[in-house]
Write a protein that holds these residues in place. Structure first.
Motif: not given
Length: 149
Positions: A21, A25, A65, A89, A94, A99
Motif C-alpha cells: 500500500l 501511495y 488501506g 486505499v 475503493r 477512506g
C-alpha cells in the motif's frame, strides 16, 4: 456487497502488506524517497516514544488501506495539532467507505489526544479523493509552498 471493515493499528509483523500500500501511495504521487526513509518510518510507527502512528483498514481481514498521522505542536494553541500525512486505499477496496473510516479513526485518535485540529494536504488534481475530503472536512483555502533540500 461490502465486506466487514475493521480499523486498527498495523502490527509489526505486517510490514510486507503495508509496503504494498505504501508503494502504491508513493507511485500515485510519483514520489521517490531517500534510501532508508521507509525503514525509519516503519520503526517510528512502532516506537511508543514517537508521535507518529499507522492505522490499517482491513476488509474481511485483509489490509487494504492505510493512514499515517502524527501529532505536532503549534504556536497557535496550547495543545497539539494532528497532521494526517498519508492516506491510501487499494483500488480493489475503493468505494467501500474505507477512506472515510480511516479519516474518522484519525479524528477519534486526535480527540482522545486532546488535539484541536486534524489537517492534511492533497493535490488539487486528486479529484476523486477531494469528493470525500469535501464531505468530512473544510477546505482551508491555504496553498502549500516548499523548498526541498
Amino acid at each position: 456487497m461490502a465486506g466487514q471493515i475493521v480499523i486498527r493499528p498495523v502490527g509489526e509483523d505486517e510490514r510486507a502488506a503495508w509496503e504494498v500500500l505504501w508503494n502504491g501511495y508513493l507511485a500515485f504521487y510519483k514520489a521517490t524517497l531517500a534510501p532508508g526513509a521507509s525503514d525509519v518510518a516503519w520503526q517510528r510507527f512502532h516506537d511508543p516514544a514517537e508521535p507518529m502512528f499507522l492505522l490499517g483498514g482491513y476488509v474481511d481481514g485483509k489490509l487494504t488501506g492505510i493512514v499515517q498521522y502524527l501529532f505536532h505542536r503549534s504556536s497557535w494553541t496550547v495543545g497539539n495539532y494532528c497532521y494526517l500525512q498519508d492516506l491510501f486505499v487499494s483500488e480493489s477496496a475503493r468505494g467501500l467507505g474505507l477512506g472515510r473510516a480511516l479519516i474518522e479513526a484519525v479524528y477519534e485518535k486526535a480527540r482522545a489526544a486532546g488535539a484541536s485540529r486534524v489537517h492534511w494536504l492533497t493535490q488539487t488534481t486528486n479529484t476523486q479523493a477531494r469528493i470525500l475530503y469535501d464531505q468530512v472536512a473544510d477546505n482551508s483555502g491555504f496553498m502549500q509552498y516548499r523548498k526541498i533540500f
